[in-house]
Scaffold this active site. Structure first.
Site, PDB file in Angstrom:
ATOM      1  N   ASP A 224       0.825  -1.213   0.000  1.00 28.23           N
ATOM      2  CA  ASP A 224       0.000   0.000   0.000  1.00 28.23           C
ATOM      3  C   ASP A 224       0.859   1.263   0.000  1.00 28.23           C
ATOM      4  O   ASP A 224       1.875   1.341   0.690  1.00 28.23           O
ATOM      5  CB  ASP A 224      -0.835  -0.042   1.293  1.00 28.23           C
ATOM      6  CG  ASP A 224      -1.852   1.062   1.390  1.00 28.23           C
ATOM      7  OD1 ASP A 224      -2.762   1.091   0.552  1.00 28.23           O
ATOM      8  OD2 ASP A 224      -1.737   1.888   2.315  1.00 28.23           O
ATOM      9  N   GLU A 289       1.650  -0.305  -4.994  1.00 25.13           N
ATOM     10  CA  GLU A 289       0.708   0.766  -5.323  1.00 25.13           C
ATOM     11  C   GLU A 289       1.441   2.097  -5.305  1.00 25.13           C
ATOM     12  O   GLU A 289       1.807   2.614  -4.249  1.00 25.13           O
ATOM     13  CB  GLU A 289      -0.425   0.818  -4.290  1.00 25.13           C
ATOM     14  CG  GLU A 289      -1.498   1.830  -4.673  1.00 25.13           C
ATOM     15  CD  GLU A 289      -2.117   2.577  -3.504  1.00 25.13           C
ATOM     16  OE1 GLU A 289      -1.515   2.653  -2.421  1.00 25.13           O
ATOM     17  OE2 GLU A 289      -3.227   3.097  -3.692  1.00 25.13           O
TER      18      GLU A 289
HETATM   19  C1  GLC Z   1      -3.867   3.341  -0.311  1.00 18.92           C
HETATM   20  C2  GLC Z   1      -5.157   2.559  -0.244  1.00 18.92           C
HETATM   21  C3  GLC Z   1      -6.234   3.475   0.232  1.00 18.92           C
HETATM   22  C4  GLC Z   1      -5.890   3.968   1.621  1.00 18.92           C
HETATM   23  C5  GLC Z   1      -4.515   4.608   1.634  1.00 18.92           C
HETATM   24  C6  GLC Z   1      -4.000   4.773   3.030  1.00 18.92           C
HETATM   25  O1  GLC Z   1      -3.910   4.342  -1.260  1.00 18.92           O
HETATM   26  O2  GLC Z   1      -5.431   1.972  -1.478  1.00 18.92           O
HETATM   27  O3  GLC Z   1      -7.485   2.840   0.245  1.00 18.92           O
HETATM   28  O4  GLC Z   1      -6.838   4.881   2.050  1.00 18.92           O
HETATM   29  O5  GLC Z   1      -3.550   3.841   0.944  1.00 18.92           O
HETATM   30  O6  GLC Z   1      -3.676   3.526   3.573  1.00 18.92           O
END
Ligand code: GLC
Length: 562
Positions: A224, A289
């Site tokens: 993440d 991500e």
């Molecule tokens: C990432 C996740 C998102 C979350 C953020 C903080 O972007 O996909 O859903 O709110 O991280 O953890």
């Protein structure tokens, strides 16, 4: 002459990197990965929130659509400020989702169905209810340095945050703690304090968390918000972007040069890659991500990410983009994939609006079709396979902190709730998601006509198209062929070729008019080709032969020929 010079100008040949030495171990090549947002997938106990036993009960659906893996968004102990992305225990399951036993049952069944289970790893922050944070407040060693704490800046005798950094969820990224008498950094909600990777003991704990789940049969992780992992340690103000017209609290008013994409982040990632490689058996996958530019994105491969998410369809490309925009961005991306590495195409996720909202209902199949025909891995979000649509939420219904913090006037710009409505299984109570009428987010009222059960019975539905797309990924031409992206009038074509075989051709009509063209001349394809599949509403029947010397494509229609 004119025609041929335009053709030369618009046609570029991208040679797809051949498989690397270890590619046979890389089970994810030529497949689709399926994201499950657990709160919204299937509720097994009638409390209106999805859970692990619910997922387990629906694994046959994933086996049926033949995806290779499921990535489950966070299921760990959490106060649910950010619906699981605020973690109070990295090695246990939240009771709302079930127990470690339920998790083992899920993994066992997934394995028996040939599905790999991937978990979300959320290393940037914990919950402010995590015992580490509570001890950090009290300066208990070694936890005192597990988070980013700073003294206030005193301006005209008043206490101010140490710098101008802003949270992704609006407002200062710093929160004062009266007990410790310092500010802590939170790049997301105040309930999500940032962890400090300059403290080696902290990373050792995080590595142990990875091992904990790997020992329980997990075959990889989606990591993440990796770009925000480490911050520049000078803590300088970030430059303001002029004339955004946004309120000062909005994170898009700053250029995040000190909080995102720091080199140390990549080095931390490498330490996690090493942990995954300690585990024998099937090769473990890392998906990262990062909403970032191509240079920073491609750099993740070098430090151990197998799938640095390619978010071009949820960023720079949208319903205003032309076929040339698609061609330019797809070519640039494919040209940068390092030899032996694999491309990927993210179709949807829990942070973005549904495809039909981003590109239009008639184009709901487009991105899965691109992801299937283009080389590499497709990543889809639960519900994409049946063309689920946004469920618009009123201010009163909004629960997402990204929406709530933006306030009543601006919540629709940021709220991610509309794409998180429960999965539409059938036409029964709450779309078969829950036995309860009251679900944590409302079910879309279109569920009686848009659901999996109906689509299974309807030839040519999104579901049937998606199943074919997954199969197409294993087609030799799609696995091994070269890739050409060509623009013909308002049509984008992706052509995959392998010597001695019929090419695979995808056509997408961006125009609001019919396009009639001699596609075989433009594409150098056979004159007559067979329809493999076509988008819902295109009016094109699979299995039919078509003469491509004069082929008519309806507005927003998409078709794949083989
Ligand atoms: C990432 C996740 C998102 C979350 C953020 C903080 O972007 O996909 O859903 O709110 O991280 O953890």
């Amino acid at each position: 002459m004119l025609l041929s010079s335009i053709l030369v100008c618009l046609l570029s040949q991208v040679s797809f990197a051949s498989a690397g030495p270890n590619s046979s171990e890389e089970w994810w090549r030529d497949s689709f990965v399926y994201q499950i947002y657990p709160r919204s997938f299937k509720d097994s106990n009638g409390d209106g929130v999805g859970d692990l036993n619910g997922i387990t009960s629906k694994l046959e659906h994933l086996a049926d659509i033949n995806v290779s893996a499921l990535w489950i968004s966070p299921i760990y102990v959490s106060p649910m400020v950010d619906f699981g992305y605020d973690i109070a225990n990295f090695t246990d399951i939240d009771p709302v989702f079930g127990t470690l036993d339920d998790f083992s049952k899920l993994v066992t069944k997934a394995k028996s169905l040939g599905l790999k289970v991937l978990l979300d790893f959320v290393p940037n922050h914990s919950s402010d209810k995590h015992p580490w944070f509570l001890k950090s407040i009290q300066r208990v060693k070694p936890y005192d340095e597990y988070y980013i704490w700073k003294d206030p800046k005193i301006v005209n005798g008043t206490r101010q945050p140490p710098n101008n950094w802003l949270s992704a969820f609006q407002g200062s990224a710093w929160e004062w703690n009266e007990q410790r008498k310092q500010y802590y950094l939170h790049q997301f909600a105040t309930g999500q304090p940032d962890l400090n990777y300059r403290n080696p003991a902290l990373n050792e704990e995080m590595k142990e968390a990875l091992r904990f789940w790997l020992r329980r049969g997990v075959e990889g992780f989606r990591i993440d918000t990796i770009p925000s992992l480490v911050e520049d340690d000078r803590f300088l103000d970030e430059p303001k972007i002029p004339n955004t017209g946004l309120p000062d609290t909005d994170p898009n008013t700053l250029s995040h040069i000190y909080t995102y994409n720091q080199h140390e982040t990549y080095e931390v990632l490498k330490t996690w890659r090493d942990v995954l490689d300690e585990f024998n058996g099937t090769k473990k996958i890392i998906l990262t991500e990062a909403y970032t530019n191509l240079t920073y994105l491609i750099k993740y491969y070098k430090y151990g990410s197998n799938i640095p998410f390619n978010f071009m369809f949820m960023g720079q490309l949208n319903n205003k983009s032309s076929p040339l925009d698609f061609k330019r961005d797809m070519d640039s991306y494919l040209n940068e994939i390092p030899p032996g590495e694999v491309a990927n195409w993210v179709v949807g996720n829990h942070d973005q609006q549904r495809i039909s909202w981003r590109f239009g209902v008639k184009r709901a199949d487009w991105l899965s079709m691109v992801a299937a025909v283009a080389p590499g891995v497709g990543v889809i979000y639960n519900g994409d396979e049946i063309g689920m649509e946004n469920r618009p939420m009123s201010w009163e219904e909004t629960v997402d902190p990204a929406g709530c913090n933006a306030g009543r006037d601006r919540y629709t710009i940021y709220s991610r709730d509309p794409a998180r409505s429960p999965f539409q299984w059938d036409s029964t109570t709450s779309a078969g998601f829950s036995t309860s009428n009251k679900t944590w987010l409302p079910v879309n009222s279109n569920y009686k006509t848009l659901n999996l059960e109906i689509q299974k019975k309807t030839p040519g539905s999104h579901y049937h198209i998606f199943k074919q797309l997954v199969d197409l990924k294993r087609h030799p031409v799609v696995k091994e062929g070269t890739t050409e992206i060509i623009v013909i009038h308002d049509v984008l074509a992706i052509v995959r070729r392998l010597p001695g075989t019929t090419p695979v051709v995808l056509l997408l009509n961006f125009s609001s008019n019919d396009v009639i063209a001699d596609f075989s001349a433009w594409l150098n394809s056979p004159r007559v080709m067979t329809v493999y599949t076509a988008s819902v509403g295109s009016g094109i029947q699979p299995g039919k032969f078509h003469n491509l010397t004069s082929f008519r494509l309806a507005p927003s229609a998409a078709v794949i020929f083989v």
